[in-house]
Design a protein around this motif. Sequence first.
Motif, PDB file in Angstrom:
ATOM      1  N   ILE A 106      -8.680   5.005  17.147  1.00 60.46           N
ATOM      2  CA  ILE A 106     -10.467   4.921  16.257  1.00 60.46           C
ATOM      3  C   ILE A 106     -11.216   4.817  17.514  1.00 60.46           C
ATOM      4  O   ILE A 106     -11.846   4.839  18.309  1.00 60.46           O
ATOM      5  CB  ILE A 106     -10.492   4.561  15.079  1.00 60.46           C
ATOM      6  N   LEU A 107     -10.045   3.166  18.261  1.00 61.65           N
ATOM      7  CA  LEU A 107     -10.855   2.289  18.674  1.00 61.65           C
ATOM      8  C   LEU A 107      -9.788   2.069  19.876  1.00 61.65           C
ATOM      9  O   LEU A 107      -8.417   2.413  20.175  1.00 61.65           O
ATOM     10  CB  LEU A 107     -10.862   1.126  18.600  1.00 61.65           C
ATOM     11  N   GLU A 108     -10.175   2.812  21.170  1.00 56.17           N
ATOM     12  CA  GLU A 108      -9.003   2.712  23.272  1.00 56.17           C
ATOM     13  C   GLU A 108     -10.391   1.509  23.636  1.00 56.17           C
ATOM     14  O   GLU A 108     -11.323   2.107  24.106  1.00 56.17           O
ATOM     15  CB  GLU A 108      -9.302   3.701  23.607  1.00 56.17           C
ATOM     16  N   LEU A 109      -9.498   0.612  24.150  1.00 52.94           N
ATOM     17  CA  LEU A 109     -10.396  -0.005  25.113  1.00 52.94           C
ATOM     18  C   LEU A 109      -8.906   0.047  26.541  1.00 52.94           C
ATOM     19  O   LEU A 109      -8.366   0.054  26.241  1.00 52.94           O
ATOM     20  CB  LEU A 109      -9.481  -1.652  25.494  1.00 52.94           C
ATOM     21  N   ARG A 110      -9.892   0.883  27.640  1.00 52.28           N
ATOM     22  CA  ARG A 110      -8.765   1.637  29.219  1.00 52.28           C
ATOM     23  C   ARG A 110      -9.349   0.192  30.059  1.00 52.28           C
ATOM     24  O   ARG A 110     -10.633   0.788  30.725  1.00 52.28           O
ATOM     25  CB  ARG A 110      -9.454   2.976  29.263  1.00 52.28           C
ATOM     26  N   GLY A 111      -8.597  -0.436  30.777  1.00 57.69           N
ATOM     27  CA  GLY A 111      -8.606  -1.334  31.907  1.00 57.69           C
ATOM     28  C   GLY A 111     -10.193  -1.466  31.893  1.00 57.69           C
ATOM     29  O   GLY A 111     -11.109  -1.310  32.449  1.00 57.69           O
ATOM     30  N   ASP A 132     -18.499   4.206   4.358  1.00 61.84           N
ATOM     31  CA  ASP A 132     -17.417   4.827   5.292  1.00 61.84           C
ATOM     32  C   ASP A 132     -17.559   3.755   6.592  1.00 61.84           C
ATOM     33  O   ASP A 132     -16.637   4.645   7.344  1.00 61.84           O
ATOM     34  CB  ASP A 132     -17.609   6.344   5.241  1.00 61.84           C
ATOM     35  N   ARG A 133     -17.168   2.793   6.788  1.00 59.08           N
ATOM     36  CA  ARG A 133     -16.645   1.867   8.320  1.00 59.08           C
ATOM     37  C   ARG A 133     -15.498   2.172   8.578  1.00 59.08           C
ATOM     38  O   ARG A 133     -14.134   2.583   7.807  1.00 59.08           O
ATOM     39  CB  ARG A 133     -16.989   0.727   8.193  1.00 59.08           C
ATOM     40  N   ARG A 134     -15.169   3.536   9.469  1.00 60.13           N
ATOM     41  CA  ARG A 134     -14.274   3.298  10.193  1.00 60.13           C
ATOM     42  C   ARG A 134     -13.248   2.428  10.554  1.00 60.13           C
ATOM     43  O   ARG A 134     -12.316   2.603  11.354  1.00 60.13           O
ATOM     44  CB  ARG A 134     -14.012   4.950  11.210  1.00 60.13           C
ATOM     45  N   LEU A 135     -14.435   1.345  11.962  1.00 62.13           N
ATOM     46  CA  LEU A 135     -14.106   0.639  12.856  1.00 62.13           C
ATOM     47  C   LEU A 135     -14.361  -0.807  11.767  1.00 62.13           C
ATOM     48  O   LEU A 135     -15.503  -0.481  11.965  1.00 62.13           O
ATOM     49  CB  LEU A 135     -14.466   0.979  14.135  1.00 62.13           C
ATOM     50  N   VAL A 136     -13.600  -1.584  11.607  1.00 58.92           N
ATOM     51  CA  VAL A 136     -13.836  -3.115  10.921  1.00 58.92           C
ATOM     52  C   VAL A 136     -13.614  -4.033  12.308  1.00 58.92           C
ATOM     53  O   VAL A 136     -11.959  -4.278  12.819  1.00 58.92           O
ATOM     54  CB  VAL A 136     -13.850  -2.994  10.151  1.00 58.92           C
ATOM     55  N   LEU A 137     -15.006  -4.779  13.191  1.00 62.51           N
ATOM     56  CA  LEU A 137     -15.249  -5.906  13.503  1.00 62.51           C
ATOM     57  C   LEU A 137     -15.206  -7.310  13.351  1.00 62.51           C
ATOM     58  O   LEU A 137     -16.432  -6.908  12.881  1.00 62.51           O
ATOM     59  CB  LEU A 137     -15.357  -5.618  15.044  1.00 62.51           C
ATOM     60  N   ASP A 160      -6.207  -0.556   4.864  1.00 65.13           N
ATOM     61  CA  ASP A 160      -4.761   0.527   4.927  1.00 65.13           C
ATOM     62  C   ASP A 160      -5.354   1.633   4.156  1.00 65.13           C
ATOM     63  O   ASP A 160      -4.965   3.013   3.729  1.00 65.13           O
ATOM     64  CB  ASP A 160      -4.084  -0.390   3.425  1.00 65.13           C
ATOM     65  N   ALA A 161      -6.877   1.998   4.158  1.00 67.98           N
ATOM     66  CA  ALA A 161      -7.229   3.775   2.954  1.00 67.98           C
ATOM     67  C   ALA A 161      -7.948   4.536   4.208  1.00 67.98           C
ATOM     68  O   ALA A 161      -8.092   5.114   4.622  1.00 67.98           O
ATOM     69  CB  ALA A 161      -8.977   2.524   2.180  1.00 67.98           C
ATOM     70  N   GLY A 162      -7.681   3.544   5.665  1.00 70.25           N
ATOM     71  CA  GLY A 162      -7.494   4.320   6.899  1.00 70.25           C
ATOM     72  C   GLY A 162      -8.435   3.768   7.811  1.00 70.25           C
ATOM     73  O   GLY A 162      -8.414   4.906   8.868  1.00 70.25           O
ATOM     74  N   ALA A 163      -9.060   3.106   7.975  1.00 72.57           N
ATOM     75  CA  ALA A 163      -9.964   2.741   8.861  1.00 72.57           C
ATOM     76  C   ALA A 163      -8.961   1.777  10.242  1.00 72.57           C
ATOM     77  O   ALA A 163      -7.965   1.010   9.719  1.00 72.57           O
ATOM     78  CB  ALA A 163     -11.089   0.978   8.237  1.00 72.57           C
ATOM     79  N   ALA A 164      -9.548   1.547  11.307  1.00 71.87           N
ATOM     80  CA  ALA A 164      -9.254   0.524  11.769  1.00 71.87           C
ATOM     81  C   ALA A 164     -10.006  -0.763  12.019  1.00 71.87           C
ATOM     82  O   ALA A 164     -11.548  -0.667  12.078  1.00 71.87           O
ATOM     83  CB  ALA A 164      -9.512   1.465  13.302  1.00 71.87           C
TER      84      ALA A 164
END
Lengths: 237, 193
Positions: free
Chosen positions: A2-7, A160-165, A190-194
């Motif tokens: 769901i989240l990717e940080l690249r370099g 329905d947030r998929r990414l919680v920061l 656990d319900a599917g978010a990152a």
Amino acid sequence: MILELRGVHRTHGTGETAVHALRGVDLGVAAGELVAVMGPSGSGKSTLLNLAGGLDSPSQGEVVVEGEVLGTLNRKQLARLRRRFVGYVFQDLNLLASLTAVENVALPLELDGMAVRKARKLAAAALDEVALAELAPRFPDEMSGGQQQRVAIARALVGDRRLVLADEPTGALDSQTGEAVLRLLRARVDAGAAGVLVTHEARHAAWADRVVFLRDGVVVDTTSPVGEPEQLLGVQA
Amino acid sequence: MSIRHGLLALLERGPMYGYQLRAAFEESTGATWPLNIGQVYTTLSRLERDGLVRPLPENDGGQRPYELTDLGRAEIAVWFVTPISRTDRPRDELAIKLALALTTPGVDVRAVVQTQRTATIQTLQELTRLKQRSDDPGDLSWRLILDAMVFQAEAEVRWLDHCEASLVRYRPSAPGSAAVAPEAADDRSEARK
Ligand SMILES: Nc1ncnc2c1ncn2[C@@H]1O[C@H](COP(=O)(O)OP(=O)(O)OP(=O)(O)O)[C@@H](O)[C@H]1O
Ligand SMILES: [Mg+2]
């Protein structure tokens, strides 16, 4: 992922006075995964979270949320992605003083076009989850610091947030309430978010699947995935 | 913590004889752990038997210094990079290990701190998993025991954070004060006589 940080690098300012807040960070967070970020003050934790949520952009490298490279989105697309997919709890709570608790929680849903009635209903349910149902009509300045913090958490988790920061979401809470908040965050993941959780407290970081240690803008270590814990107690049992 | 590893770590600084080792050990551990000279000699002879140290010729004063063998050097390197498990150690080994790491040449103290921090947080994660599974209110006593372990581990992490913050500001002091050069230890044992 769901989240990717690249370099990812993030430098503030230029020349002699430049501050290298992040210096080449790679991080992936999958659905169902909670990652905690720890590190000394100034190590780049909030910077990392702001980049992950599209509130700031990297000097180098890229941030990918739900397959979208944030740097390629226009402002409107970015705002939409943020409202729809990303829930934040900031280090400074950012509740709007002119709105009540329930209005604060409902705001992102309403901004996203949800009917006011429905948004308020979801918001009330989210407040109930953080044990604040009765305080729904209060304004932020009529609540304690810990209560305001729980409102901010309800706002991040509503819909329905998929990414919680979350940046130090347990700062003003006692240990019981702090733990309740972690359970909520854990349940959402656990319900599917990152989830990405910045915290100084090891006890809270321990709710994560993985703990990443930042120092001077670099990831210096990561815990390996948690295995079966029974062996840990073998000696005492 | 074994006296073995303590003595090996001290010998990494250079050859020393019994009284010097005892003085250096007490200095490194802030005198929290007094050693008698008999323990030092017994430990040295076991270390020699195991090939970790070797005796040098006696000096004019009739004292026999010991030095590390390559095997001994390898052993102490492994000790410093291996985290101590919470389940099988006396509480203070970690504190003593860091105190020694600080004064042992060639040891990356921040790495020692980080290795321990990662291991302790991993333990915390495992404990938290157990807590998460026991939601039954009847399990309260069990949960409180888990909490006790959680808070202990957390205290250790806080202390490690504190150590790291102090390290950032740390400048080793001049020889003869904190770090024990063999001559300095010599002076002190003279003075004690
Ligand atoms: N807008 C800015 N301009 C210049 N420097 C900045 C800016 N924002 C952050 N920094 C610097 O970048 C570094 C990382 O800051 P960041 O806020 O990410 O730290 P942090 O790990 O969240 O710290 P804390 O635990 O204190 O919240 C710090 O040295 C900070 O001073
Ligand atoms: Mg911060």
